[in-house]
Design a protein around this motif. Structure first.
Motif, PDB file in Angstrom:
ATOM      1  N   ILE A  61       0.840  -1.199   0.000  1.00 21.96           N
ATOM      2  CA  ILE A  61       0.000   0.000   0.000  1.00 21.96           C
ATOM      3  C   ILE A  61       0.881   1.257   0.000  1.00 21.96           C
ATOM      4  N   HIS A  62       1.926   1.244   0.805  1.00 22.59           N
ATOM      5  CA  HIS A  62       2.847   2.386   0.820  1.00 22.59           C
ATOM      6  C   HIS A  62       3.492   2.574  -0.563  1.00 22.59           C
ATOM      7  N   PHE A  63       3.791   1.463  -1.225  1.00 26.79           N
ATOM      8  CA  PHE A  63       4.369   1.532  -2.566  1.00 26.79           C
ATOM      9  C   PHE A  63       3.388   2.201  -3.531  1.00 26.79           C
ATOM     10  N   LEU A  64       2.134   1.786  -3.510  1.00 19.57           N
ATOM     11  CA  LEU A  64       1.128   2.357  -4.416  1.00 19.57           C
ATOM     12  C   LEU A  64       0.893   3.837  -4.135  1.00 19.57           C
ATOM     13  N   ARG A  65       0.870   4.205  -2.857  1.00 21.12           N
ATOM     14  CA  ARG A  65       0.679   5.615  -2.523  1.00 21.12           C
ATOM     15  C   ARG A  65       1.874   6.442  -2.985  1.00 21.12           C
ATOM     16  N   ALA A  66       3.066   5.896  -2.813  1.00 22.95           N
ATOM     17  CA  ALA A  66       4.271   6.611  -3.247  1.00 22.95           C
ATOM     18  C   ALA A  66       4.257   6.855  -4.746  1.00 22.95           C
ATOM     19  N   MET A  67       3.877   5.849  -5.522  1.00 20.42           N
ATOM     20  CA  MET A  67       3.893   6.007  -6.971  1.00 20.42           C
ATOM     21  C   MET A  67       2.807   6.974  -7.435  1.00 20.42           C
ATOM     22  N   SER A  68       1.677   6.990  -6.740  1.00 20.42           N
ATOM     23  CA  SER A  68       0.621   7.945  -7.087  1.00 20.42           C
ATOM     24  C   SER A  68       1.099   9.371  -6.860  1.00 20.42           C
ATOM     25  N   TYR A  69       1.749   9.587  -5.725  1.00 20.37           N
ATOM     26  CA  TYR A  69       2.267  10.928  -5.451  1.00 20.37           C
ATOM     27  C   TYR A  69       3.415  11.293  -6.381  1.00 20.37           C
ATOM     28  N   MET A  94      -9.614  17.093   2.790  1.00 18.11           N
ATOM     29  CA  MET A  94      -9.378  16.746   1.392  1.00 18.11           C
ATOM     30  C   MET A  94      -8.987  17.974   0.574  1.00 18.11           C
ATOM     31  N   TYR A  95      -9.226  19.165   1.109  1.00 18.50           N
ATOM     32  CA  TYR A  95      -9.014  20.384   0.336  1.00 18.50           C
ATOM     33  C   TYR A  95      -8.009  21.307   1.013  1.00 18.50           C
ATOM     34  N   ARG A  96      -7.016  20.711   1.630  1.00 18.28           N
ATOM     35  CA  ARG A  96      -5.988  21.506   2.282  1.00 18.28           C
ATOM     36  C   ARG A  96      -5.099  22.187   1.236  1.00 18.28           C
ATOM     37  N   PRO A  97      -4.341  23.223   1.655  1.00 17.65           N
ATOM     38  CA  PRO A  97      -3.418  23.880   0.715  1.00 17.65           C
ATOM     39  C   PRO A  97      -2.376  22.903   0.194  1.00 17.65           C
ATOM     40  N   ARG A  98      -1.825  23.208  -0.949  1.00 17.05           N
ATOM     41  CA  ARG A  98      -0.795  22.358  -1.538  1.00 17.05           C
ATOM     42  C   ARG A  98       0.515  22.479  -0.751  1.00 17.05           C
ATOM     43  N   GLU A  99       1.237  21.374  -0.698  1.00 22.73           N
ATOM     44  CA  GLU A  99       2.555  21.356  -0.056  1.00 22.73           C
ATOM     45  C   GLU A  99       3.628  21.671  -1.094  1.00 22.73           C
ATOM     46  N   ASN A 100       4.744  22.234  -0.634  1.00 25.02           N
ATOM     47  CA  ASN A 100       5.876  22.411  -1.530  1.00 25.02           C
ATOM     48  C   ASN A 100       6.279  21.060  -2.108  1.00 25.02           C
ATOM     49  N   PHE A 101       6.657  21.072  -3.361  1.00 26.78           N
ATOM     50  CA  PHE A 101       6.944  19.817  -4.063  1.00 26.78           C
ATOM     51  C   PHE A 101       7.992  18.972  -3.361  1.00 26.78           C
ATOM     52  N   TYR A 102       9.000  19.611  -2.722  1.00 28.28           N
ATOM     53  CA  TYR A 102      10.054  18.816  -2.097  1.00 28.28           C
ATOM     54  C   TYR A 102       9.555  18.081  -0.858  1.00 28.28           C
ATOM     55  N   THR A 103       8.536  18.631  -0.193  1.00 27.49           N
ATOM     56  CA  THR A 103       7.917  17.929   0.940  1.00 27.49           C
ATOM     57  C   THR A 103       7.232  16.656   0.453  1.00 27.49           C
ATOM     58  N   VAL A 104       6.615  16.740  -0.720  1.00 26.04           N
ATOM     59  CA  VAL A 104       5.955  15.573  -1.309  1.00 26.04           C
ATOM     60  C   VAL A 104       6.995  14.514  -1.673  1.00 26.04           C
ATOM     61  N   TYR A 105       8.120  14.948  -2.244  1.00 23.60           N
ATOM     62  CA  TYR A 105       9.177  14.000  -2.590  1.00 23.60           C
ATOM     63  C   TYR A 105       9.698  13.280  -1.346  1.00 23.60           C
ATOM     64  N   CYS A 106       9.856  14.013  -0.249  1.00 17.20           N
ATOM     65  CA  CYS A 106      10.331  13.377   0.990  1.00 17.20           C
ATOM     66  C   CYS A 106       9.345  12.328   1.483  1.00 17.20           C
ATOM     67  N   GLN A 107       8.038  12.611   1.365  1.00 14.92           N
ATOM     68  CA  GLN A 107       7.025  11.626   1.760  1.00 14.92           C
ATOM     69  C   GLN A 107       7.063  10.407   0.843  1.00 14.92           C
ATOM     70  N   SER A 158      15.051   4.348  -6.689  1.00 16.55           N
ATOM     71  CA  SER A 158      16.194   4.832  -7.470  1.00 16.55           C
ATOM     72  C   SER A 158      15.767   5.908  -8.454  1.00 16.55           C
ATOM     73  N   LEU A 159      14.615   5.700  -9.099  1.00 19.21           N
ATOM     74  CA  LEU A 159      14.096   6.687 -10.042  1.00 19.21           C
ATOM     75  C   LEU A 159      13.778   8.006  -9.340  1.00 19.21           C
ATOM     76  N   VAL A 160      13.224   7.927  -8.136  1.00 19.86           N
ATOM     77  CA  VAL A 160      12.901   9.144  -7.380  1.00 19.86           C
ATOM     78  C   VAL A 160      14.180   9.892  -7.011  1.00 19.86           C
ATOM     79  N   TYR A 161      15.199   9.159  -6.567  1.00 16.93           N
ATOM     80  CA  TYR A 161      16.475   9.808  -6.232  1.00 16.93           C
ATOM     81  C   TYR A 161      17.101  10.466  -7.462  1.00 16.93           C
TER      82      TYR A 161
END
Length: 201
Positions: A61-69, A94-107, A158-161
């Motif tokens: 599940i964590h894998f699928l969520r990571a790839m979606s993000y 569900m309608y919170r403000p957007r996060e900076n892109f690098y925060t999303v990458y860290c997640q 590896s692709l994300v890095y």
């Protein structure tokens, strides 16, 4: 897009513009996957199933969520980061403000690290399906049941890095504006980049 495979090819190559009519479909589909992942993770907390198996499922599940993000942040940059299941379609979270892109990458990397540690290993996938692996690493009979294993999470990580490395080393070509407060990427929590000194300002 007259050819059926064309839209998936553009998705794979990240060549679709955000205003493309198909983009809204992709946007909704990825968030639907994310909300389902969050809901399943919440339900697994009280699962009566064997803990080892639950950990494997949780890893997938964590894998699928990571790839979606990963797809969302590549297409749209800053996006809303949701890690908890919404109570309903009217839930304000569900309608919170957007996060900076690098925060999303860290997640994304946090999710993939968890997936690598907990997903079923490739060797186990083969052995459970009645197959074997020879000395050269070739699979002899059997199959992996079609489920993703830790190899998938490792390769995606590896692709994300590589993507983050590209963003950091070619910051002048990217969409953030370092002159605006809070827009320069901060990957200080990622150990792999802690000794690097990219000129982000």
């Amino acid at each position: 897009l007259t050819h059926p495979q064309e839209k998936w090819l553009s998705l794979h190559k990240f060549t679709r513009f955000s205003r493309h009519p198909e983009s809204v479909v992709a946007f909704k589909s990825f968030y639907k996957t994310i909300y389902l992942c969050n809901h399943l993770l919440n339900l697994l907390e009280n699962s009566p199933v064997d803990k080892g198996y639950v950990d494997e499922i949780r890893g997938e599940i964590h894998f699928l969520r990571a790839m979606s993000y990963f797809y969302l942040v590549r297409f749209f940059g800053d996006v809303t980061l949701s890690l908890d299941p919404p109570a309903s379609s009217e839930d304000e979270t569900m309608y919170r403000p957007r996060e900076n892109f690098y925060t999303v990458y860290c997640q994304i990397l946090d999710d993939l690290d968890y997936a690598v540690e907990n997903m079923r290993s490739f060797d186990e996938m083969v052995s459970r399906s009645g197959g074997s692996i020879d000395a050269s690493g070739n699979v002899r009979t059997g199959n992996a049941s079609g489920r993703v294993c830790d190899y998938a999470a490792i390769s995606c990580r590896s692709l994300v890095y590589l993507t983050i490395g590209s963003l950091l080393s070619h910051h002048e070509d990217n969409f953030w504006n370092p002159s605006k407060e809070g827009r320069a990427p901060d990957f200080s929590d990622l150990k792999i980049f802690e000794d690097l000194n990219f000129p982000l300002q």
